[in-house]
Structures are given as C-alpha cells and as structure tokens.
Design an enzyme around this catalytic site. Structure first.
Site, PDB file in Angstrom:
ATOM      1  N   HIS A   7       0.830  -1.207   0.000  1.00 20.51           N
ATOM      2  CA  HIS A   7       0.000   0.000   0.000  1.00 20.51           C
ATOM      3  C   HIS A   7       0.860   1.252   0.000  1.00 20.51           C
ATOM      4  O   HIS A   7       2.037   1.208   0.317  1.00 20.51           O
ATOM      5  CB  HIS A   7      -0.980   0.040   1.189  1.00 20.51           C
ATOM      6  CG  HIS A   7      -0.329   0.021   2.540  1.00 20.51           C
ATOM      7  ND1 HIS A   7      -0.064  -1.135   3.236  1.00 20.51           N
ATOM      8  CD2 HIS A   7       0.110   1.036   3.336  1.00 20.51           C
ATOM      9  CE1 HIS A   7       0.495  -0.839   4.396  1.00 20.51           C
ATOM     10  NE2 HIS A   7       0.618   0.475   4.482  1.00 20.51           N
ATOM     11  N   HIS A  79       3.987   7.095   3.810  1.00 18.82           N
ATOM     12  CA  HIS A  79       4.926   5.980   3.628  1.00 18.82           C
ATOM     13  C   HIS A  79       4.461   5.060   2.512  1.00 18.82           C
ATOM     14  O   HIS A  79       3.317   5.133   2.057  1.00 18.82           O
ATOM     15  CB  HIS A  79       5.135   5.197   4.930  1.00 18.82           C
ATOM     16  CG  HIS A  79       3.919   4.478   5.467  1.00 18.82           C
ATOM     17  ND1 HIS A  79       3.070   5.030   6.385  1.00 18.82           N
ATOM     18  CD2 HIS A  79       3.424   3.245   5.205  1.00 18.82           C
ATOM     19  CE1 HIS A  79       2.112   4.161   6.679  1.00 18.82           C
ATOM     20  NE2 HIS A  79       2.293   3.066   5.976  1.00 18.82           N
ATOM     21  N   GLU A 130       7.736   1.101   5.011  1.00 16.23           N
ATOM     22  CA  GLU A 130       7.220   0.061   5.887  1.00 16.23           C
ATOM     23  C   GLU A 130       7.444  -1.274   5.185  1.00 16.23           C
ATOM     24  O   GLU A 130       7.178  -1.386   3.980  1.00 16.23           O
ATOM     25  CB  GLU A 130       5.715   0.299   6.117  1.00 16.23           C
ATOM     26  CG  GLU A 130       5.044  -0.754   6.979  1.00 16.23           C
ATOM     27  CD  GLU A 130       3.542  -0.469   7.207  1.00 16.23           C
ATOM     28  OE1 GLU A 130       2.921   0.193   6.353  1.00 16.23           O
ATOM     29  OE2 GLU A 130       3.023  -0.916   8.240  1.00 16.23           O
TER      30      GLU A 130
HETATM   31 CO    CO Z   1       1.145   1.310   6.311  1.00 14.80          CO
END
Ligand code: CO
Length: 134
Positions: A7, A79, A130
C-alpha cells in the site's frame, strides 16, 4: 528482498472528505474507518486492482500523524509499504547494510494484523518505508 507494493499511505487532514473524494470522484472502493489506538491513527483502506491506498488520520494526543500534518497541512504521502517473506531476515540484512530501523528494530503488529518494521526515511531518499511480512 522486497516483493509487491502492499500500500501507499496518505496522511489526510479531513478523513470524511478524503473518503468521499476517493469514492465519489475517483470511483474507488473505500472501506470503513478503523480506529487503531495503539498506533495513534484512524485508517481507511481503499482497494485498487493492483494495490491499496491507506488513508491515515490522527487519533489521540500522541499520534505520529499530527506533526506530519502540521508540516503538510493539506496532507501528503506518508509511507510506502513493501511486502517481504521473512521480516527478521529482511531486517538483519538491512541493518547489516547500514540502514536504520525505527523503534529499536523489533517488528510490531501493524494495521493489517501482520508484522511490520519501518526504515528511516533519510536512508531511502526521504521516503518512510514500511516492510510487512506476508
Ligand atoms: Co502502512
């Protein structure tokens, strides 16, 4: 080491307005808000055919999103999340190559109930990364 883009997370100042924008104007499938008090965020996932967008809004006084929105009042990309098969081996390889893992380096359970770590944005072109074990 990294696999699919899981994502892209966007910090938003007005969660309801952003949900309406993605559903009505962009025509995307927008999920329900999920409150994540342990992470200081309310999250909405938007399903796209090849990845997800994660809308992030501050929850509580200690939210990590609050200072981001102070610097970026209209919101912004917060992020990117890449998938890895084995988070501990990914972490050890990254530390071995000099990258900094945030928060002491121990994986935590992220917003999807899976183990995640975050890498220092200064080591990756200003982008907070991440990694999520899938
Ligand atoms: Co995230």
């Amino acid at each position: 080491m990294i696999g699919r883009l899981n994502h892209v997370a966007i910090a938003v100042p007005d969660l309801e307005a952003s949900c309406t924008q993605y559903s009505s104007i962009l025509g995307a499938k927008v999920g329900k808000p999920q409150h994540e008090p342990n992470h200081g965020v309310t999250v909405v996932f938007i399903e796209l055919p090849n990845t997800k967008i994660e809308l992030l809004h501050p929850l509580g006084d200690q939210s990590p999103i609050t200072s981001f929105l102070e610097k970026n009042p209209s919101g912004g990309i917060h992020h990117m999340c890449y998938e890895v098969d084995d988070i501990l081996s990914a972490r050890d390889q990254l530390i071995g190559s000099g990258a900094r893992v945030l928060g002491g380096g121990e994986p935590k359970v992220g917003a999807h109930g899976k183990l995640v770590i975050f890498l220092h944005p200064k080591d990756f072109n200003g982008c907070l990364i991440e990694l999520e074990q899938v």
